[in-house]
Every structure is written in C-alpha cells, then in structure tokens.
Design a protein around this motif. Sequence first.
Motif, mmCIF file in Angstrom:
data_model
loop_
_atom_site.group_PDB
_atom_site.id
_atom_site.type_symbol
_atom_site.label_atom_id
_atom_site.label_comp_id
_atom_site.label_asym_id
_atom_site.label_seq_id
_atom_site.Cartn_x
_atom_site.Cartn_y
_atom_site.Cartn_z
ATOM 1 N N ALA A 313 10.599 -2.513 -4.596
ATOM 2 C CA ALA A 313 10.184 -1.312 -3.864
ATOM 3 C C ALA A 313 9.019 -1.663 -2.959
ATOM 4 O O ALA A 313 8.051 -2.309 -3.389
ATOM 5 N N LEU A 314 9.117 -1.253 -1.704
ATOM 6 C CA LEU A 314 8.073 -1.519 -0.711
ATOM 7 C C LEU A 314 7.493 -0.204 -0.222
ATOM 8 O O LEU A 314 8.245 0.681 0.203
ATOM 9 N N HIS A 315 6.188 -0.050 -0.286
ATOM 10 C CA HIS A 315 5.550 1.137 0.287
ATOM 11 C C HIS A 315 4.974 0.773 1.639
ATOM 12 O O HIS A 315 3.996 0.024 1.729
ATOM 13 N N VAL A 316 5.585 1.310 2.689
ATOM 14 C CA VAL A 316 5.213 0.982 4.058
ATOM 15 C C VAL A 316 4.751 2.262 4.755
ATOM 16 O O VAL A 316 5.567 3.075 5.189
ATOM 17 N N PHE A 321 -0.994 7.097 9.832
ATOM 18 C CA PHE A 321 -1.813 6.215 8.999
ATOM 19 C C PHE A 321 -2.518 5.156 9.847
ATOM 20 O O PHE A 321 -3.548 4.609 9.423
ATOM 21 N N VAL A 322 -2.001 4.877 11.030
ATOM 22 C CA VAL A 322 -2.642 3.890 11.894
ATOM 23 C C VAL A 322 -4.054 4.339 12.267
ATOM 24 O O VAL A 322 -4.986 3.521 12.373
ATOM 25 N N GLU A 323 -4.258 5.646 12.429
ATOM 26 C CA GLU A 323 -5.589 6.176 12.709
ATOM 27 C C GLU A 323 -6.499 5.981 11.501
ATOM 28 O O GLU A 323 -7.694 5.676 11.643
ATOM 29 N N CYS A 366 -3.310 -3.081 6.015
ATOM 30 C CA CYS A 366 -3.166 -1.623 6.132
ATOM 31 C C CYS A 366 -1.944 -1.211 6.957
ATOM 32 O O CYS A 366 -1.310 -0.204 6.675
ATOM 33 N N TRP A 367 -1.625 -2.005 7.976
ATOM 34 C CA TRP A 367 -0.541 -1.664 8.912
ATOM 35 C C TRP A 367 0.232 -2.946 9.237
ATOM 36 O O TRP A 367 0.275 -3.404 10.376
ATOM 37 N N PRO A 368 0.865 -3.566 8.215
ATOM 38 C CA PRO A 368 1.531 -4.851 8.459
ATOM 39 C C PRO A 368 2.696 -4.712 9.419
ATOM 40 O O PRO A 368 3.405 -3.709 9.426
ATOM 41 N N THR A 369 2.896 -5.731 10.218
ATOM 42 C CA THR A 369 4.034 -5.769 11.127
ATOM 43 C C THR A 369 5.303 -6.079 10.341
ATOM 44 O O THR A 369 5.257 -6.463 9.164
ATOM 45 N N VAL A 370 6.435 -5.936 11.002
ATOM 46 C CA VAL A 370 7.708 -6.273 10.368
ATOM 47 C C VAL A 370 7.691 -7.731 9.919
ATOM 48 O O VAL A 370 8.118 -8.054 8.798
ATOM 49 N N GLU A 371 7.197 -8.610 10.767
ATOM 50 C CA GLU A 371 7.155 -10.029 10.423
ATOM 51 C C GLU A 371 6.260 -10.284 9.209
ATOM 52 O O GLU A 371 6.593 -11.099 8.335
ATOM 53 N N GLN A 372 5.137 -9.595 9.149
ATOM 54 C CA GLN A 372 4.222 -9.772 8.018
ATOM 55 C C GLN A 372 4.826 -9.228 6.727
ATOM 56 O O GLN A 372 4.622 -9.798 5.645
ATOM 57 N N ILE A 450 5.547 -3.629 -3.995
ATOM 58 C CA ILE A 450 4.542 -4.084 -3.036
ATOM 59 C C ILE A 450 4.065 -2.866 -2.265
ATOM 60 O O ILE A 450 4.873 -2.173 -1.632
ATOM 61 N N GLY A 451 2.759 -2.579 -2.335
ATOM 62 C CA GLY A 451 2.242 -1.373 -1.718
ATOM 63 C C GLY A 451 1.032 -1.606 -0.848
ATOM 64 O O GLY A 451 0.632 -2.740 -0.579
ATOM 65 N N ASN A 452 0.449 -0.499 -0.420
ATOM 66 C CA ASN A 452 -0.685 -0.501 0.492
ATOM 67 C C ASN A 452 -1.958 -0.222 -0.313
ATOM 68 O O ASN A 452 -2.113 0.852 -0.891
ATOM 69 N N GLY A 453 -2.869 -1.188 -0.343
ATOM 70 C CA GLY A 453 -4.062 -1.062 -1.157
ATOM 71 C C GLY A 453 -4.987 0.064 -0.765
ATOM 72 O O GLY A 453 -5.840 0.487 -1.558
ATOM 73 N N PHE A 454 -4.834 0.598 0.449
ATOM 74 C CA PHE A 454 -5.660 1.704 0.912
ATOM 75 C C PHE A 454 -5.006 3.064 0.647
ATOM 76 O O PHE A 454 -5.591 4.095 0.962
ATOM 77 N N SER A 455 -3.812 3.074 0.104
ATOM 78 C CA SER A 455 -3.042 4.302 -0.072
ATOM 79 C C SER A 455 -3.161 4.850 -1.487
ATOM 80 O O SER A 455 -3.004 4.115 -2.466
#
Length: 478
Positions: A313-316, A321-323, A366-372, A450-455
């Motif tokens: 599971a990926l939390h994207v 959220f970019v702001e 915080c805002w990984p690209t597709v490649e990342q 895999i998630g977002n540490g700021f979320s």
Amino acid sequence: MLPTTRLGGGYSNGPSDHALLGCFTRRRIIIALASVTQCHASHHVPRGHTPGTPAKTVAGENATLPPLYTGYHRDLMRLPQHHWERTTPAPHERFFFVAGHAAGTGWGNGMEEFVMNGYMAYKAGRSFVFGNYTWNSDGPLYSEYHGHLIPSLIPYSAITRGYLTGDPLPAGDHAPLAVSRHYYEQLCPDPVIISREEVHDHLVHPLNAKEVTDAWVAKLNSVDDPCVQSAKNSGQLYDYMVLGDPDAMHDIWPEFSTSPIITHWRWSPLIELAYDMNRELFQPSDTTVEPFYAANTALTNKARYPQIHGLLALHVRRGDFVEHCDNLRNWASTFLGFNSMHDMLDRFEPRPPGEPDLNAVYMPRCWPTVEQIVKKVHQVRQTPAGKGLKRVHIMSNGRPEYLAELKQALWKEGGWEAVVTSREMLLNWEQKHVSMAVDMLIGQRAQVFIGNGFSTLTSNVVMMRKANGFSAGSSRLW
C-alpha cells in the motif's frame, strides 16, 4: 425515551432529527439507489442502521447532496448506557468532554486527537464524551470544500466502532462506557470547566504526550464533580504541536498501545463493508477469507485485521498538499510523532548539515515524483519485508491522469499481478464521504506500507500497524 431536541453531536444549535428529515421533505428529495448498494446493504448493520443508505438527489437541480448519516446519529442516541429519563448524573456516572476539539481538519488529524482524548478519559476513570467528526458545528448541514459540498458533521460511528463510540469494553475491564455529547449535556448543564492553560502552563515538557496525559488525569482526579469539560475557547489538549513533535509519543506508547482504545479498535461496519465489496482489488480472487460482517465482533484489532501477504500500500498525497509541503519546508518541520518512533527505518533530518537547498530535502519526502516513488518501491522490494509483494494499492487523492502515469510507471517495474488506486474502489453514497478510512484499513493490513511522514493519515496507519506487531521494516516512509 429518546431526546426530541437535538440529534448529532449535541451541539447547541445542531440539527434535530426532525429538522434533518424535514429538510429533506422541504427539498423534495428523490431517492435513487444503485443496484450494487441494494445487493450489499443488509450484510451488517450497526445498531439497526443499514449502511447502504440511498443517494438523494435534489429535484429540479443537477446536484446530489452528501449524506447526513441520520440513522447513525439516531442509533448513538440508543446506546444502553444512555438513560434519558435522568436529568442529573447517577452516583456512578462521571464524565469528561473535550469541548475544544479539532474542527475543519482532515480525518487524519481528527482521528489522532480522538484516540488520545478517549485514552485520557479512560485513564482518568471517566466516561469519554464524544461528539462528531466536525467540519463546521455552527453553520448549515453542509459545508463547501474546494467547490464540493461535504457533511458538516459526521458521527464517529460511521467511521469507527469500539470504546470510543460507546461499545462495551473487553471482558474484565470495568471502566465507564463512552457516552454521546447530547446525553452528557442533558445531565450536565453546568459542568466544571477547566482551561487548557490551567494544566499546560505547569508542564515541564509541554509537547510530551505522556506528561500532558498524566497532568490532565491528575487534574480530573482532583475534581469531585461528575461533570467536567475542557474550555472550548482554550483549544485542543493534544494539538498539532504535540502530535507533530518527533519525541512526543515515545514515553506514552507502551501504555497507550496496550489500552482498549487501540487493542479493541474497530472500523465501522460501513468501512468494513466497503473493504468486503472491493477485496478482490487487494487480495487474489482465489483467497478464501471470511467477510467482516460474519466475523466475531469480540476479536481484537490484531486478530480482526491481520496482514495481507503480497499487498503493498502506497500513500501518495496530492492536491493542495503541495502548499503544505512548502510550509513544512519554511518551518523546518520534522516527521509527525508516530512516524518518528525509534524503530522506524526512514528517519528525517529537517536541516542536514551543509545542505542549503531545503527543497531538495523536503520535496522528495513530502511530494515525491513518479520516478522517486518507483525507486523507493524498488528498494523496498529488495528488503526482507518486501519479499513476495504482488499487488499495489495506491492511496491517493491525485487526479486520474496523474494516477494513470504512476500506475504505468509501476507496471513497467514488473512483477505485479495488479496495480489499483483509491479511485477504482466501488463505494456507495455514504462510503464516498468517509473513503479515507477505507484506505486506512487497507494500509493498516498491507504486508508493506509506504507513506508520507508529514501526513496524519500515514501516522494513524503506522500507529495501528505498530500496535498490531507488524515489523518496523514493513512500515516505510518516502
């Protein structure tokens, strides 16, 4: 006898049951129910309510109103610990209500505070008084968010069950049961009010969750009055500063994680039904698994929600959220409390020595690209925890074209049987407005998350996975 004045969170100007139904009548609601909802509506009902409440469309308008969860509000009024014939507390009744709870925030923020407030009341030996997941308590039935109507109030029982919404405690635990705010206000028109400052101004470490909890428990135990609440205008007891501090949860974790707030946490039948309806997206179709509606309701959190072998599971986070990422960079923020536990493998240093470009530090986390994202997935699949991953579920509010790009990139990585997103789940009218909880249930159960540490949404998933004994290597962060 049920109350006839207010129904919902017990807010002084909240809508009554008659007002809600009358509102529907005045607007001449036309009932329209999709066949899929009809097929699943009767599987499992919370206290007499059917989860598959039909969609309602305003006659003469090209719009569909959000659900108001009227049946859930009504069912909460029927909790057996509510003795509506009383006007004052019985000798054994003692209550605590956090009047300054969060409002206008996402479910991740609301859930973190909700579980901590409940834990505080439980530890103090008082009935936890719960209201609603609140977007706007003082306005109309619906609020506008990014051009869309949303319910102003959602009963917590539409999202979760267990101690926090008034269900019985495990056998042998005799703590007082939680009650609705409406019941509390009927019995306690003139409660003792304690300001946040009265307790927090004396703390040595004001961002330490254990110190905050222990200080409030001591204060509550010093009050003889059965009716106690925090001052609404003094704010949250566990605010974003506490929940966001990387060291806040370390000391409290051993006792908090073994309390029934977590050990007997349950997602609501509405959320579990959504999972059952979509389970072939997350589990192979040849997997024989008992649906949630047939499961023993006495099961613990750990027993009810075991890991699903093969699921990643990926939390994207996307959208606005970019702001938030920009603000986090400017504030030199850390990962949130539960995402910063000592055994988490993916640590974060807000200002690495010699790194002048904070964009290069924050945006990949915080805002990984597709490649990342694809690179991180590839790395995790090489670890012991990532062996055998076959399916991907992308938890995301991203636009369809972005999710299509991400899916295609993951497919190119190879070795997957399925790659799906939140947008592909089939949800009924009520489930759509609490779909973030469906994603959390999936993330909680995945072999690897895999998630977002700021979320805060990620933070709650990590909290549940850690409490249920999943290995540290199975909960990762961008």
